[in-house]
Scaffold this motif. Structure first.
Motif, short mmCIF file in Angstrom:
data_model
loop_
_atom_site.label_atom_id
_atom_site.label_comp_id
_atom_site.label_asym_id
_atom_site.label_seq_id
_atom_site.Cartn_x
_atom_site.Cartn_y
_atom_site.Cartn_z
N MET A 1 31.11 57.37 4.38
CA MET A 1 30.60 58.55 5.57
C MET A 1 28.89 58.64 5.16
O MET A 1 28.80 59.01 3.96
N THR A 2 28.71 58.62 6.22
CA THR A 2 27.58 59.80 5.87
C THR A 2 26.60 60.75 6.11
O THR A 2 27.67 61.83 5.60
N LEU A 3 25.85 61.12 5.07
CA LEU A 3 25.29 62.43 5.03
C LEU A 3 25.02 63.12 5.57
O LEU A 3 25.56 64.30 6.21
N LYS A 4 25.23 62.71 7.41
CA LYS A 4 25.43 63.79 8.92
C LYS A 4 26.88 64.54 8.87
O LYS A 4 27.05 65.50 9.05
N GLU A 5 27.81 63.18 8.99
CA GLU A 5 29.29 63.20 8.63
C GLU A 5 29.42 64.00 7.55
O GLU A 5 30.02 65.07 7.57
N PHE A 6 28.95 64.52 6.16
CA PHE A 6 28.91 65.02 5.01
C PHE A 6 28.91 66.43 5.44
O PHE A 6 29.00 67.98 5.24
N LYS A 7 27.22 66.68 5.96
CA LYS A 7 26.68 68.06 5.89
C LYS A 7 27.67 69.04 7.17
O LYS A 7 28.40 69.89 7.54
N ARG A 8 27.94 67.70 8.43
CA ARG A 8 29.12 68.21 9.52
C ARG A 8 30.57 68.95 8.60
O ARG A 8 30.80 70.05 9.04
#
Length: 142
Positions: A1-8
């Motif tokens: 999981m990327t940070l962008k997906e985590f933030k979403r």
């Protein structure tokens, strides 16, 4: 999981990982172990959750709310119309005098505008039919 997906996911489901989809939850736990930025994002989501929870508390006590609902139920049972009806729900009475005055004022304004030359109407003659093709109902052209 990327940070962008985590933030979403944090924006959509909040800080409580139990509300996240199972597959995303497992990846998020692995990312939280490795990334300080992910932990910061989760802390921001927790602050947002706390603000939303504080905003969702009602401003009216449940006792007062129950009194209002009981009063409404009593009025409906007895078919009592309340004394106060908001202006946007009440039907205004028909008053012809203001309407007649408005129409007379508009007629006067139009007459004065025309008589002072502010508006004018061009005089047109009857159109000539030269150059106009006339088709009869049988389809003949004359």
């Amino acid at each position: 999981m990327t940070l962008k997906e985590f933030k979403r996911y944090a924006d959509a489901y909040g800080a409580d990982l139990d509300r996240w989809p199972r597959a995303a939850r497992i990846d998020a736990l692995a990312l939280l172990d490795d990334s300080a930025e992910a932990r910061d994002l989760l802390a921001d989501a927790a602050v947002t959750d706390a603000l939303l929870d504080a905003a969702s508390t009602p401003l009216v006590s449940s006792r007062r709310e129950a009194e209002v609902f009981d009063r409404i139920a009593d009025c409906l049972a007895q078919r009592i119309v309340p004394e106060f009806v908001p202006w946007f729900l009440s039907r205004p009475p028909f008053r012809p005098a203001p309407l007649a005055g408005f129409l007379a004022g508009m007629a006067l304004a139009g007459f004065l505008s025309y008589s002072q030359g502010l508006i004018s109407f061009e005089k047109t003659s009857t159109p000539s039919l030269s150059g106009v093709m006339i088709v009869s109902y049988l389809g003949d052209t004359r």
